[in-house]
Design a protein around this motif. Sequence first.
Motif: not given
Lengths: 112, 109
Positions: A34-38, A44-45, A57-59
């Motif tokens: 799963x990534x988040x992209x602004x 970003x992972x 799941x550090x981030x």
Amino acid sequence: EAEVAQSPRYKITEKSQAVAFWCDPISGHATLYWYRQILGQGPELLVQFQDESVVDDSQLPKDRFSAERLKGVDSTLKIQPAELGDSAMYLCASSLPRGEAFFGQGTRLTVV
Amino acid sequence: GESVGLHLPTLSVQEGDNSIINCAYSNSASDYFIWYKQESGKGPQFIIDIRSNMDKRQGQRVTVLLNKTVKHLSLQIAATQPGDSAVYFCAETHSKLTFGKGITLSVRP
């Protein structure tokens, strides 16, 4: 052609509400991301699974985000409560071990 | 160029010319590298990959070059077409896949 499926494609939610995203990886892919992209930035992972186990799941902001992949196939990412800063594209990807990651079309989240 | 705020660096090329997109990676332990193309509103799409035991790999109209000494990766696109217009990301992995900042490729007709 096999592809990573994500739903919903778009989600608008009010801040402090709960929201969930679903991902179905390519069949046989043990690794799921799963990534988040602004907007305007690279993905970003948030979390990486190997089968049903979390390997990174550090981030992941664990006070409000959770992810699960109970049977080692599809996965759910949840945010509770949502904040304005969570507005972003949430991308799911899958891969064979040590192989290239294939991405879904993403879920565009808008928190109002 | 260096990105500032929300603005990605942009490479503008004439249709038919060759494009070279560069990327510096940070983790010397990374052993697998991938270039992705992302069109507006879509997820990243795999273009080409290379492992650390190679320094060059060719695909259809694309070539990836890897220089491990200076931790540099480049993507060459031959005979650039309007459909190549997109944001390009390099990604590196050792245990997790990490993306670079991205470069916008704009193709002038």
